[in-house]
Design a protein around this motif. Sequence first.
Motif, PDB file in Angstrom:
ATOM      1  N   ALA A 279     -21.420  13.429  20.113  1.00  0.00           N
ATOM      2  CA  ALA A 279     -22.709  14.103  20.313  1.00  0.00           C
ATOM      3  C   ALA A 279     -22.710  15.026  21.522  1.00  0.00           C
ATOM      4  O   ALA A 279     -21.862  14.951  22.417  1.00  0.00           O
ATOM      5  N   VAL A 280     -23.713  15.899  21.534  1.00  0.00           N
ATOM      6  CA  VAL A 280     -24.045  16.733  22.684  1.00  0.00           C
ATOM      7  C   VAL A 280     -25.482  16.374  23.033  1.00  0.00           C
ATOM      8  O   VAL A 280     -26.411  16.682  22.278  1.00  0.00           O
ATOM      9  N   CYS A 281     -25.675  15.714  24.181  1.00  0.00           N
ATOM     10  CA  CYS A 281     -27.010  15.181  24.448  1.00  0.00           C
ATOM     11  C   CYS A 281     -27.245  14.978  25.937  1.00  0.00           C
ATOM     12  O   CYS A 281     -26.318  15.056  26.745  1.00  0.00           O
ATOM     13  N   GLU A 286     -25.967  18.684  31.283  1.00  0.00           N
ATOM     14  CA  GLU A 286     -24.989  17.753  30.714  1.00  0.00           C
ATOM     15  C   GLU A 286     -24.492  18.244  29.363  1.00  0.00           C
ATOM     16  O   GLU A 286     -23.295  18.157  29.059  1.00  0.00           O
ATOM     17  N   ALA A 287     -25.408  18.766  28.549  1.00  0.00           N
ATOM     18  CA  ALA A 287     -25.023  19.251  27.227  1.00  0.00           C
ATOM     19  C   ALA A 287     -24.100  20.459  27.323  1.00  0.00           C
ATOM     20  O   ALA A 287     -23.132  20.581  26.559  1.00  0.00           O
ATOM     21  N   ARG A 288     -24.360  21.342  28.261  1.00  0.00           N
ATOM     22  CA  ARG A 288     -23.486  22.508  28.437  1.00  0.00           C
ATOM     23  C   ARG A 288     -22.083  22.081  28.861  1.00  0.00           C
ATOM     24  O   ARG A 288     -21.078  22.619  28.367  1.00  0.00           O
ATOM     25  N   GLU A 289     -21.991  21.109  29.755  1.00  0.00           N
ATOM     26  CA  GLU A 289     -20.683  20.621  30.174  1.00  0.00           C
ATOM     27  C   GLU A 289     -19.947  19.957  29.005  1.00  0.00           C
ATOM     28  O   GLU A 289     -18.732  20.111  28.854  1.00  0.00           O
ATOM     29  N   THR A 290     -20.690  19.209  28.185  1.00  0.00           N
ATOM     30  CA  THR A 290     -20.078  18.566  27.021  1.00  0.00           C
ATOM     31  C   THR A 290     -19.527  19.611  26.061  1.00  0.00           C
ATOM     32  O   THR A 290     -18.407  19.474  25.549  1.00  0.00           O
ATOM     33  N   ARG A 293     -16.336  21.058  27.388  1.00  0.00           N
ATOM     34  CA  ARG A 293     -15.227  20.111  27.252  1.00  0.00           C
ATOM     35  C   ARG A 293     -14.769  19.990  25.819  1.00  0.00           C
ATOM     36  O   ARG A 293     -13.577  19.813  25.539  1.00  0.00           O
ATOM     37  N   ARG A 294     -15.712  20.101  24.869  1.00  0.00           N
ATOM     38  CA  ARG A 294     -15.390  19.920  23.455  1.00  0.00           C
ATOM     39  C   ARG A 294     -15.095  21.228  22.735  1.00  0.00           C
ATOM     40  O   ARG A 294     -15.036  21.266  21.511  1.00  0.00           O
ATOM     41  N   ALA A 295     -14.879  22.296  23.471  1.00  0.00           N
ATOM     42  CA  ALA A 295     -14.726  23.622  22.845  1.00  0.00           C
ATOM     43  C   ALA A 295     -13.634  23.636  21.780  1.00  0.00           C
ATOM     44  O   ALA A 295     -13.790  24.261  20.724  1.00  0.00           O
ATOM     45  N   GLU A 296     -12.536  22.920  22.027  1.00  0.00           N
ATOM     46  CA  GLU A 296     -11.431  22.931  21.073  1.00  0.00           C
ATOM     47  C   GLU A 296     -11.692  22.043  19.860  1.00  0.00           C
ATOM     48  O   GLU A 296     -10.927  22.072  18.899  1.00  0.00           O
ATOM     49  N   SER A 297     -12.762  21.257  19.911  1.00  0.00           N
ATOM     50  CA  SER A 297     -13.048  20.366  18.787  1.00  0.00           C
ATOM     51  C   SER A 297     -14.199  20.875  17.922  1.00  0.00           C
ATOM     52  O   SER A 297     -14.626  20.193  16.996  1.00  0.00           O
ATOM     53  N   ALA A 326     -30.619  26.990  24.853  1.00  0.00           N
ATOM     54  CA  ALA A 326     -30.025  27.151  26.183  1.00  0.00           C
ATOM     55  C   ALA A 326     -28.523  26.872  26.189  1.00  0.00           C
ATOM     56  O   ALA A 326     -27.864  27.038  27.216  1.00  0.00           O
ATOM     57  N   LEU A 327     -27.978  26.447  25.036  1.00  0.00           N
ATOM     58  CA  LEU A 327     -26.555  26.094  24.963  1.00  0.00           C
ATOM     59  C   LEU A 327     -25.702  27.188  24.328  1.00  0.00           C
ATOM     60  O   LEU A 327     -24.474  27.067  24.289  1.00  0.00           O
ATOM     61  N   ILE A 328     -26.334  28.218  23.820  1.00  0.00           N
ATOM     62  CA  ILE A 328     -25.617  29.190  22.989  1.00  0.00           C
ATOM     63  C   ILE A 328     -24.455  29.842  23.723  1.00  0.00           C
ATOM     64  O   ILE A 328     -23.391  30.085  23.133  1.00  0.00           O
ATOM     65  N   ASP A 329     -24.612  30.112  25.018  1.00  0.00           N
ATOM     66  CA  ASP A 329     -23.541  30.792  25.752  1.00  0.00           C
ATOM     67  C   ASP A 329     -22.662  29.833  26.529  1.00  0.00           C
ATOM     68  O   ASP A 329     -21.886  30.249  27.399  1.00  0.00           O
ATOM     69  N   ALA A 330     -22.730  28.527  26.201  1.00  0.00           N
ATOM     70  CA  ALA A 330     -21.935  27.540  26.944  1.00  0.00           C
ATOM     71  C   ALA A 330     -20.455  27.620  26.616  1.00  0.00           C
ATOM     72  O   ALA A 330     -19.611  27.207  27.423  1.00  0.00           O
ATOM     73  N   VAL A 331     -20.126  28.110  25.443  1.00  0.00           N
ATOM     74  CA  VAL A 331     -18.741  28.214  25.005  1.00  0.00           C
ATOM     75  C   VAL A 331     -18.382  29.690  24.840  1.00  0.00           C
ATOM     76  O   VAL A 331     -19.140  30.431  24.196  1.00  0.00           O
TER      77      VAL A 331
END
Length: 335
Positions: A279-281, A286-290, A293-297, A326-331
Amino acid sequence: MRFGMPWPGRDVAREAERAGVGAFCTGDFADHDAYLNLADMVADTESALVGPAIAYAFARTPYAHATALRQLHAKAPGRLFLGLGTAAFRINRDWFGVPADRPVDRIAETVDVIRAWLHAENGEKIRYSGEFYSIDADVRAPVFGRLDIPILLAGFNTRMAATAGRVADGVIGHGLFTHSWWNDVVRPSVERGATADGRTESALEHGWIITAVDDAAPERAIADARRMIAFYLTVKTYDPYVAHHGWEGPVDQLRKAFRAGDMDAMAAAVTDEMLTEIAVCGTTAEARETLKRRAESLPRDVGYFAPPSYLVRRQRRTAYATASLALIDAVPAEN
């Protein structure tokens, strides 16, 4: 990749598209129809990809799937995709009253027949002879013209993922998918299916991401994500996935809690490892960091921020959808 979301309704969708959401999806259940919602999506969006993810493959004939897509394409050319899933054995048998055996073979033919209808040129007969479908249609009206609308299959376990690689244009990943399940199981299976059919182009990847963000009450968002994971894992179809990750113990606990009607214990059985991998939660930060970290998955092409729906009210799901913007540009875009 681009981020998308399950259809949140017109008002949120307009805000989301302006914020950079590049795709919307919808689905089927007893109280909503994938193609009726898809018509709303076509009408209320401007540039985003739109399509079912998923529509029940056997609730309609291939003709019905193709006709709906052909009509909607006229209003959204180049923006449609079709995601199909087999649905559970009992849903096919008891809800739809259709044959429920051999779903993998049956959906492979379904894709072929839908394509026969979508690829038909004016004046062409549509003919198909298979094990499950026999079509000999002579439509004497100038209503055709080839449409290359991508068809994707919900491929969780190895055989369906391989079938997606062999007969479809890509795969739709479940919200439970982890880095290991994508890389060790699904992608090799899709590639194996594509190779068997002599395909060289890369398969499309869409996938759901369980997403619950609430800066004011992050603990509630985390609890909703745990409950959603637990609810999914009550289904024995996912046992190979559970065994792959070594999660048999907690899954046994959550299934016992589910049978006893103890939803709190069911959610509590979801371990921190399971939550982190799936999950991303939590808070936005915290969600942006997750996500980083999970960009390759994440799926290569489209990832849908999917709010938890199990025992979550519509208003809260809408709030989660809005917060996920707010997460759209995290990756980075190249991921």
